[in-house]
Design a protein around this motif. Structure first.
Motif, PDB file in Angstrom:
ATOM      1  N   ASN A 125       0.834  -1.208   0.000  1.00  0.00           N
ATOM      2  CA  ASN A 125       0.000   0.000   0.000  1.00  0.00           C
ATOM      3  C   ASN A 125       0.869   1.259   0.000  1.00  0.00           C
ATOM      4  OD1 ASN A 125      -2.413  -1.447   0.053  1.00  0.00           O
ATOM      5  ND2 ASN A 125      -2.284  -1.661   2.277  1.00  0.00           N
ATOM      6  N   LEU A 126       1.937   1.202   0.798  1.00  0.00           N
ATOM      7  CA  LEU A 126       2.839   2.354   0.838  1.00  0.00           C
ATOM      8  C   LEU A 126       3.539   2.534  -0.501  1.00  0.00           C
ATOM      9  CD1 LEU A 126       4.548   2.242   4.355  1.00  0.00           C
ATOM     10  CD2 LEU A 126       2.566   3.525   3.611  1.00  0.00           C
ATOM     11  N   PHE A 149       2.408   1.696  -3.405  1.00  0.00           N
ATOM     12  CA  PHE A 149       1.455   2.255  -4.366  1.00  0.00           C
ATOM     13  C   PHE A 149       1.289   3.757  -4.147  1.00  0.00           C
ATOM     14  CE2 PHE A 149      -3.059   3.491  -5.124  1.00  0.00           C
ATOM     15  CZ  PHE A 149      -2.976   3.582  -6.501  1.00  0.00           C
ATOM     16  N   TYR A 150       1.152   4.138  -2.886  1.00  0.00           N
ATOM     17  CA  TYR A 150       0.975   5.558  -2.562  1.00  0.00           C
ATOM     18  C   TYR A 150       2.145   6.378  -3.107  1.00  0.00           C
ATOM     19  CZ  TYR A 150       0.243   9.737   0.364  1.00  0.00           C
ATOM     20  OH  TYR A 150       0.047  11.017   0.819  1.00  0.00           O
ATOM     21  N   MET A 151       3.347   5.894  -2.870  1.00  0.00           N
ATOM     22  CA  MET A 151       4.529   6.640  -3.296  1.00  0.00           C
ATOM     23  C   MET A 151       4.636   6.684  -4.817  1.00  0.00           C
ATOM     24  SD  MET A 151       7.078   5.163  -0.363  1.00  0.00           S
ATOM     25  CE  MET A 151       8.428   6.307  -0.398  1.00  0.00           C
ATOM     26  N   ARG A 152       4.298   5.558  -5.444  1.00  0.00           N
ATOM     27  CA  ARG A 152       4.383   5.514  -6.912  1.00  0.00           C
ATOM     28  C   ARG A 152       3.323   6.411  -7.548  1.00  0.00           C
ATOM     29  NH1 ARG A 152       4.669  -0.331  -9.229  1.00  0.00           N
ATOM     30  NH2 ARG A 152       5.763   0.704 -10.915  1.00  0.00           N
ATOM     31  N   ALA A 153       2.151   6.466  -6.910  1.00  0.00           N
ATOM     32  CA  ALA A 153       1.086   7.321  -7.440  1.00  0.00           C
ATOM     33  C   ALA A 153       1.504   8.790  -7.383  1.00  0.00           C
ATOM     34  CB  ALA A 153      -0.209   7.104  -6.657  1.00  0.00           C
ATOM     35  N   ARG A 154       2.544   9.076  -6.574  1.00  0.00           N
ATOM     36  CA  ARG A 154       3.049  10.450  -6.503  1.00  0.00           C
ATOM     37  C   ARG A 154       4.233  10.633  -7.440  1.00  0.00           C
ATOM     38  NH1 ARG A 154      -0.271  12.127  -2.032  1.00  0.00           N
ATOM     39  NH2 ARG A 154      -2.084  11.269  -3.074  1.00  0.00           N
ATOM     40  N   GLY A 155       4.485   9.625  -8.268  1.00  0.00           N
ATOM     41  CA  GLY A 155       5.534   9.759  -9.270  1.00  0.00           C
ATOM     42  C   GLY A 155       6.882   9.209  -8.857  1.00  0.00           C
ATOM     43  N   VAL A 156       6.967   8.641  -7.663  1.00  0.00           N
ATOM     44  CA  VAL A 156       8.248   8.093  -7.209  1.00  0.00           C
ATOM     45  C   VAL A 156       8.451   6.714  -7.863  1.00  0.00           C
ATOM     46  CG1 VAL A 156       9.589   7.359  -5.198  1.00  0.00           C
ATOM     47  CG2 VAL A 156       8.029   9.306  -5.012  1.00  0.00           C
ATOM     48  N   PRO A 157       9.517   6.530  -8.631  1.00  0.00           N
ATOM     49  CA  PRO A 157       9.731   5.238  -9.288  1.00  0.00           C
ATOM     50  C   PRO A 157       9.849   4.100  -8.266  1.00  0.00           C
ATOM     51  CG  PRO A 157      11.262   6.895 -10.136  1.00  0.00           C
ATOM     52  CD  PRO A 157      10.576   7.497  -8.946  1.00  0.00           C
ATOM     53  N   LEU A 158       9.457   2.905  -8.668  1.00  0.00           N
ATOM     54  CA  LEU A 158       9.427   1.752  -7.760  1.00  0.00           C
ATOM     55  C   LEU A 158      10.743   1.562  -6.998  1.00  0.00           C
ATOM     56  CD1 LEU A 158       7.950  -0.727  -6.631  1.00  0.00           C
ATOM     57  CD2 LEU A 158       8.737  -2.016  -8.618  1.00  0.00           C
ATOM     58  N   ASP A 200       3.577   5.214 -11.407  1.00  0.00           N
ATOM     59  CA  ASP A 200       4.482   6.360 -11.532  1.00  0.00           C
ATOM     60  C   ASP A 200       4.537   6.903 -12.960  1.00  0.00           C
ATOM     61  OD1 ASP A 200       5.665   3.702 -11.308  1.00  0.00           O
ATOM     62  OD2 ASP A 200       7.578   4.622 -11.820  1.00  0.00           O
ATOM     63  N   ALA A 214       1.551   9.086 -13.199  1.00  0.00           N
ATOM     64  CA  ALA A 214       1.823  10.354 -12.513  1.00  0.00           C
ATOM     65  C   ALA A 214       2.625  11.272 -13.422  1.00  0.00           C
ATOM     66  CB  ALA A 214       2.557  10.096 -11.205  1.00  0.00           C
ATOM     67  N   PHE A 266      -5.739  10.745  -1.943  1.00  0.00           N
ATOM     68  CA  PHE A 266      -6.297   9.551  -1.295  1.00  0.00           C
ATOM     69  C   PHE A 266      -7.354   9.903  -0.253  1.00  0.00           C
ATOM     70  CE2 PHE A 266      -3.404   5.746  -2.049  1.00  0.00           C
ATOM     71  CZ  PHE A 266      -2.803   6.289  -3.168  1.00  0.00           C
ATOM     72  N   LEU A 325       9.247  13.464 -11.060  1.00  0.00           N
ATOM     73  CA  LEU A 325       8.267  13.820 -12.083  1.00  0.00           C
ATOM     74  C   LEU A 325       8.835  14.819 -13.083  1.00  0.00           C
ATOM     75  CD1 LEU A 325       4.838  14.034 -10.242  1.00  0.00           C
ATOM     76  CD2 LEU A 325       5.682  12.304 -11.823  1.00  0.00           C
TER      77      LEU A 325
END
Lengths: 441, 254
Positions: free
Chosen positions: A388-389, A391-400, B75, B78, B86, B108
């Motif tokens: 979950n963490l 996903f949250y970070m990746r949704a903010r653009g942070v690469p895996l 990502d 994004a 969220f 980004l």
């Protein structure tokens, strides 16, 4: 019924090798006698193996298959630049340095300055003068065989005495370097005495130069922390991919002593750090924490015994492990609260992050409580990175890869935060982060 | 323009369909609201837009600026401008808010072909946005969202939204758990970001938020599909009538 004990090839070879090198080991006649008695004891005990409870997860009889030639009066060339590179972040620290290469003191690489109330020197000199009394073979349950072997073969180490009431201006950095291609046994011992009311920071670093051969190390550190004294004691076990490092670390704490220890362990094929801390005086506090990072088939065992022998003491332990590949982590933490040790406050936690399905973590917390008015707790967890963490970070653009790295760093950060001195913490953080990249990749 | 075309979605490890043919288009420059009862699939839609891997799209497509995002990692989306605020922002112990923000912003910018911010540039921007949202320096130093109140977490989401400069903003129940002052602060933050280059999708259970963030269009979602669409007055109607008419088989639950 008496069972004839069969010794392994390595066990026999060490007894034979002792005969061959005994003459060359430091110490007078009394020390020589003590060494002889110790090798005799080792011959009787053999390497600890999995049928001994304390060694259930780390069977030295099956892993230490070969006896290696002991390094004695070694003269392998090591440059200051090599040394600095091997030290990593610790090289930045302004410290009194005492350097041992393959178990032999190297004054040319050392830079132990003078400070009032500080006596620091190679143990070998002291052995030459020693009467070889009982203190030469300290006792620690479960560690008898390895301490005996240490007594038999020890070549050198640091002998430190900090006088009563003295606050050292600079930390002591005791550096043990493995160098040269030939696989060898390095046997070292530190004996540290911190007088009452004194304050000191002592860092032990076991490092290897690039290209150093596979080997074995048997390291023992004894520290006596006086009444009211404050000690920060750090150990970095970074001995190299082919090396087995088995160590004892025996601490006694006087009344109102404050003892903070930190262990960083990484990049070593087999590690057993065997810690025993005994409270000798009331109202003392200890905090032992650490990070261990395992990859490939590395095996890292931290076995800790905290002995609350007197009332009113506090103990805290926090160990964080990150295991990748087929690495195996072991944490055994025993807290003993003796009948008189009322008002004991003990807490212990071991947490591991598993980066691979093939990694393994064995955790064995034990509480032995004989007093009734105590607060004691322990815990242990093993988990994967939180999806979950991520996903949250990746949704903010942070690469895996970056998200993983940030989460792993924050996981071990909690243990590193226990190191209060900023410069020391930063040095240890830098070393930890540097080693982590090898696990994540 | 965001185009959601006949989207069918199930949980990756279950067969039950959650979204049963959602179709929706949000042009740039517009704010659309999705309202609906609990369990209608609103949050699932938000997660699927952001690329959460627990869900599987079995049919249909999501296009952002004409390009399908379904095969993109979160990502990558994004980087294309997608941002999800969220409903329950995650706490990340040990990662300082400032470190996280800077890592995300510069990752980004790099992917969008822009120069990374220098430290002074970055600090200047964070401070300006933080001041507008009432986010203190002390909060920026703490680990992300750890120990933050519900309102602080939501403000932090909007701060991130402002810093990451998305072109598609999806807000999942941004008003939930907020008192009226917090709703106002958060809404002002969102309104500042309204622009002709941005599409916004506001998901909410209550009409309340939409008095602050006035939408161009309102969609009612129930049973995994859009049941009705209309102008902003639809939100007020729903406030009167409730969602009962859209979910006759499902009793209302808390």
């Amino acid at each position: 019924m008496t069972v004839a004990v069969t010794r392994t090839k390595a066990e026999q070879a060490y007894s034979e090798s002792f005969e061959a090198v005994a003459q060359k080991l430091p110490g007078g006649r009394a020390v020589a006698e003590a060494r002889k008695a110790a090798i005799g004891a080792f011959a009787g005990l053999g390497f600890p193996h999995r049928r001994i409870e304390e060694w259930k997860y780390t069977d030295l009889r099956s892993t230490l298959k070969e006896a290696l030639p002991p390094a004695i009066a070694d003269a392998t060339r090591v440059s200051v630049a090599d040394l600095e590179a091997a030290l990593g972040g610790l090289a930045e620290l302004d410290a009194h340095r005492v350097v041992f290469v393959n178990g032999t003191h190297r004054p040319a690489l050392s830079s132990a300055g003078r400070e009032k109330g500080l006596e620091i020197g190679p143990l070998a000199f002291a052995l030459d003068r020693s009467a070889g009394d009982a203190s030469i073979r300290p006792s620690a349950p479960g560690q008898e065989a390895m301490i005996a072997l240490n007594t038999a073969f020890m070549t050198d180490g640091a002998l430190v005495h900090v006088a009563k009431g003295v606050r050292l201006a600079k930390p002591l950095l005791l550096i043990f370097v493995r160098a040269g291609k030939e696989p060898r046994l390095l046997t070292t011992r530190n004996s540290l005495t911190i007088g009452s009311g004194a304050e000191a920071t002592i860092i032990e670093a076991h490092v290897a130069l690039p290209g150093a051969g596979a080997g074995q190390a048997n390291a023992l550190s004894e520290i006596a922390v006086g009444d009211d004294a404050g000690v920060v004691h750090v150990k970095c076990t970074l001995e190299g991919a082919g090396t087995s490092h088995v160590a004892g670390w025996l601490a006694t704490l006087g009344a109102k002593a404050r003892y903070r220890a930190f262990h960083l362990t990484a990049g070593t094929a087999l590690v057993r750090n065997n810690l025993l801390a005994t409270f000798r005086g009331e109202d003392a506090k200890l905090d032992i924490s650490g990070c261990f990072l395992g990859r490939d088939a590395e095996h890292i065992d931290t076995t800790l015994v905290v002995d609350h022998a007197v009332p009113g003491c506090e103990s805290r332990e926090l160990f964080k492990g990150v295991l990748a590949g087929k690495a195996r982590g072991v944490f055994q933490g025993k807290v003993i609260v003796r009948p008189d040790a009322q008002k004991t406050d003990g807490k212990q936690m071991a947490q591991v992050l598993m980066l691979s399905e093939d990694a393994e973590f064995d955790s064995k917390p034990e509480l032995e409580i004989y007093a009734d008015d105590v607060v004691c707790g322990h815990g242990s967890t093993a988990a994967e990175l939180d999806r979950n963490l991520l996903f949250y970070m990746r949704a903010r653009g942070v690469p895996l890869e970056v998200a993983r790295r940030l989460l792993i760093e924050s996981f071990v950060g909690e243990a590193l935060d226990k190191v209060e001195d900023q410069r020391l913490r930063e040095a240890l953080s830098a070393m930890t982060v540097g080693r982590l990249s090898g696990l994540v990749a | 323009m965001l185009e959601i075309k006949n989207l069918h979605v199930k949980l990756a490890d279950e067969d039950t369909e959650i979204l049963k043919g959602v179709s929706l288009a949000v042009p740039k420059g517009q704010v659309h609201a999705i309202m609906g009862p609990n369990g209608s699939g609103k949050s699932t839609l938000a997660y699927v837009l952001a690329g959460r891997e627990d869900y599987e799209v079995t049919k249909g497509d999501i296009l952002w600026n004409g390009e399908s995002v379904l095969e993109m990692e979160p990502d990558e989306r994004a980087a294309k401008g997608v941002f999800l605020a969220f409903q329950y922002p995650m706490e990340i112990p040990g990662v300082a808010t400032m470190t996280f923000l800077r890592t995300a912003v510069n990752a980004l910018r790099k992917k969008r072909g822009l120069a990374e911010f220098t430290t002074p540039e970055f600090l200047k921007r964070v401070r300006a946005e933080a001041a507008a949202l009432g986010v203190s320096d002390e909060m920026l130093k703490r680990p992300l969202n750890v120990g933050f109140s519900g309102g602080e977490k939501k403000r932090m989401e909007i701060l991130q939204m402002a810093m990451l400069e998305p072109s598609l903003c999806v807000m999942d129940e941004t008003d939930s758990g907020l008192d009226i002052d917090a709703v106002r602060i958060v809404s002002e933050g969102v309104n500042r970001l309204r622009s002709k280059d941005r599409a916004m999708l506001v998901i909410t259970h209550y009409q309340r938020l939409l008095t602050y963030i006035v939408p161009d269009k309102v969609h009612v979602m129930a049973g995994g599909a859009i049941q009705k669409s209309g102008g902003k007055e639809l939100a007020l109607e729903l406030e009167e009538t409730g969602y009962t008419e859209f979910s006759p088989k499902t009793p209302a639950h808390a």
